[in-house]
Every structure is written in structure tokens, then in C-alpha cells.
Design an enzyme around this catalytic site. Structure first.
Site: not given
Ligand SMILES: NC(=O)c1ccc[n+]([C@@H]2O[C@H](COP(=O)([O-])OP(=O)(O)OC[C@H]3O[C@@H](n4cnc5c(N)ncnc54)[C@H](OP(=O)(O)O)[C@@H]3O)[C@@H](O)[C@H]2O)c1
Length: 244
Positions: A8, A87, A154, A158
Site C-alpha cells: 500500500i 493510494n 490533481y 486522477k
Molecule cells: N480525502 C478525500 O476526500 C478524497 C477524495 C477523493 C479521493 N481521495 C483519494 O484517496 C487517497 C487517499 O487520500 P487521503 O485523503 O487519505 O490523503 P492523506 O490523508 O493526505 O494521505 C496521503 C498519503 O499519501 C502519502 N504521500 C503524500 N505524498 C507522498 C510522497 N511524496 N511520497 C510518498 N507518500 C506520499 C502520505 O504519506 P507521507 O506524507 O508520510 O509521505 C499519506 O500517507 C488519495 O489517492 C486521494 O486522492 C481522497
């Protein structure tokens, strides 16, 4: 090693952390990739079933090597399935495109699109001889379909990830020991990513604040459980885009 292996990306917070936690409760073998490690997951994981790799996934040149290293530690004759969940993502930079720097543009597209593509390609190739169930889940977004100001990178990444999932789904259709590839739009969740959108100064920040105030954001733990049920269901067709 347990019978089911999961790799993951972005497992340190939000959806990725919840998916990892739930998988570890079920005694799966979980490999987590992100820049930082999640302390709760360290406490919850017992030794050999969990391994964390610290990696900045905007550096696409490291992606193949890490996956190769992970795959080399797995004895495929002892497992029933392996699943890659792409993810990790970032909504930044939130700016109209003329204000984005070259570095910001590259980092966004590399993390949100190039890295999942590279991991998909390497995963299919490196496990091609394995006689186990193989799956790739690309975490998508409603932003793939809805254009938004200041979020062009973004949304575009996507949208491309959805098309990529559909194309690779077609490639794998009918292939012996095909890899099951599909995308999932998790819907709006209460995570750091939403906070970034709320706290940014742009046309939609009020919209994002309203979603939080009105309780429209889903708990990522709930979404994680739905995605895991989906992954293990029989209804998935290659290349499908699911909405949770
Ligand atoms: N939240 C929403 O409302 C929403 C809606 C639609 C889709 N999504 C999708 O759902 C998924 C999860 O989103 P989330 O909301 O859980 O996001 P989040 O809480 O911001 O978490 C993002 C994750 O990605 C990692 N990440 C970010 N930049 C990185 C880098 N440069 N290298 C390695 N890892 C990196 C972060 O880990 P580190 O910072 O430790 O690296 C963190 O574990 C994403 O694909 C997002 O596009 C989210």
C-alpha cells in the site's frame, strides 16, 4: 508469511492508514510505503507481518527498485494472493496553472500518475510467473470527472489514472493468470487532504469547508472497510471504476 500480501502506498495517514490497520487486524502481510511511518500502525503490527519502506514517491526513479526489493522477500509458493493498492496522492499545488512552478507540476504528476503507472507496470512484470491471485487497486477521485479551478493537476492526474486502469484492464482481459486491475473513487473523506483543500485560498475552499461543517465527509475507516470488501468480492470486472 500470511496467505495474503498487500502493498500500500500512502499508508501513513487517512485512507491508506485505515486500510493498513484493518488488514493487520485480519493477519494479512502488509508492506507500507510513504515518507513517514504511522505510530499507531507500528504499535498495532506484530513483527514480521508488517514492513515499512520510507520513500518519497515523487522520485519515480526509486519506485521500481523498492518494489523489486519487496517482491524478492516474498515466497510466492506460500501465498494465495498479492494486491497492490496505489493510494498515495497529493492535491497540491492548489493554484491556477500559470502560478505553479515546474517542480510543483512534476511532483504532482509523478506522485499522482507516474508512480502508480510505474508500480503497475513493475508489479505485473515482477510477479508474472506467480500462480497466485494478483490485483491492482488504483485509488481514484470524483475529481477525475469534475473539473475544478486551481486543481487542474490533481483532476487531470486522477482522470488519467482512471483511463490507465481501464486500458490495463483491457490488456489483462483474457490473459492467462490475469492481473485484476480496477479503480475506486472513495468519495469525500475526513482526512488531511480535505484539510489542505479547506485551508487553501482558492475558489473552492468555501465549498470544502461547508462539506466539513455539514458533516458530509466520510470516516476513512468506513471507506477502508468498504474498499476491502470490494477487493475481495467477485463482482469486479477488469478496468472497472467503482464508487464507494
Ligand atoms: N480525502 C478525500 O476526500 C478524497 C477524495 C477523493 C479521493 N481521495 C483519494 O484517496 C487517497 C487517499 O487520500 P487521503 O485523503 O487519505 O490523503 P492523506 O490523508 O493526505 O494521505 C496521503 C498519503 O499519501 C502519502 N504521500 C503524500 N505524498 C507522498 C510522497 N511524496 N511520497 C510518498 N507518500 C506520499 C502520505 O504519506 P507521507 O506524507 O508520510 O509521505 C499519506 O500517507 C488519495 O489517492 C486521494 O486522492 C481522497
Amino acid at each position: 508469511m500470511s496467505n495474503h500480501v498487500y502493498i500500500i502506498t500512502g499508508a501513513s495517514s487517512g485512507l491508506g492508514a485505515e486500510i493498513s490497520r484493518q488488514l493487520l487486524l485480519e493477519e494479512n502481510n502488509v508492506f507500507c510505503l510513504s515518507r513517514t511511518e504511522n505510530d499507531d500502525i507500528i504499535r498495532q503490527a506484530s513483527g514480521y507481518r508488517y514492513k515499512f519502506y520510507s520513500i518519497d514517491l515523487t522520485h519515480v526513479e526509486n519506485v521500481y527498485l523498492i518494489l523489486q526489493e519487496i517482491i524478492a522477500t516474498i515466497d510466492s509458493s506460500k501465498i494465495d494472493s498479492i494486491t497492490l493498492i496505489n493510494n498515495a496522492a497529493s492535491v497540491s499545488p492548489i493554484k491556477d496553472i500559470q502560478y505553479c512552478t515546474q517542480d510543483e507540476i512534476m511532483a504532482n504528476i509523478q506522485l499522482n500518475l507516474t508512480t502508480p503507472i510505474m508500480l503497475t507496470s513493475s508489479f505485473i512484470r515482477l510477479t508474472s510467473e506467480w500462480e497466485v491471485k494478483r490485483r491492482i487497486v488504483n485509488i481514484s477521485s470524483g475529481s477525475a470527472q469534475y473539473p475544478a479551478q486551481s486543481m487542474s493537476l490533481y483532476c487531470s492526474a486522477k482522470s488519467a489514472l482512471n483511463m490507465f486502469s481501464r486500458c490495463v484492464g483491457l490488456e489483462q482481459d483474457g490473459v492467462p493468470n490475469a492481473v485484476q486491475v480496477f479503480a475506486v473513487d472513495p468519495g469525500m473523506m475526513d482526512t488531511e487532504m480535505q484539510k489542505t483543500a479547506r485551508d487553501s485560498v482558492f475558489q473552492l475552499s468555501e465549498f470544502f469547508s461547508k462539506q466539513k461543517l455539514e458533516g458530509n465527509l466520510t470516516d476513512p475507516a468506513h471507506v477502508a472497510s468498504k474498499i476491502l470488501t470490494l477487493i475481495n468480492s467477485l463482482v469486479i470486472k477488469n478496468g472497472d471504476i467503482h464508487h464507494v
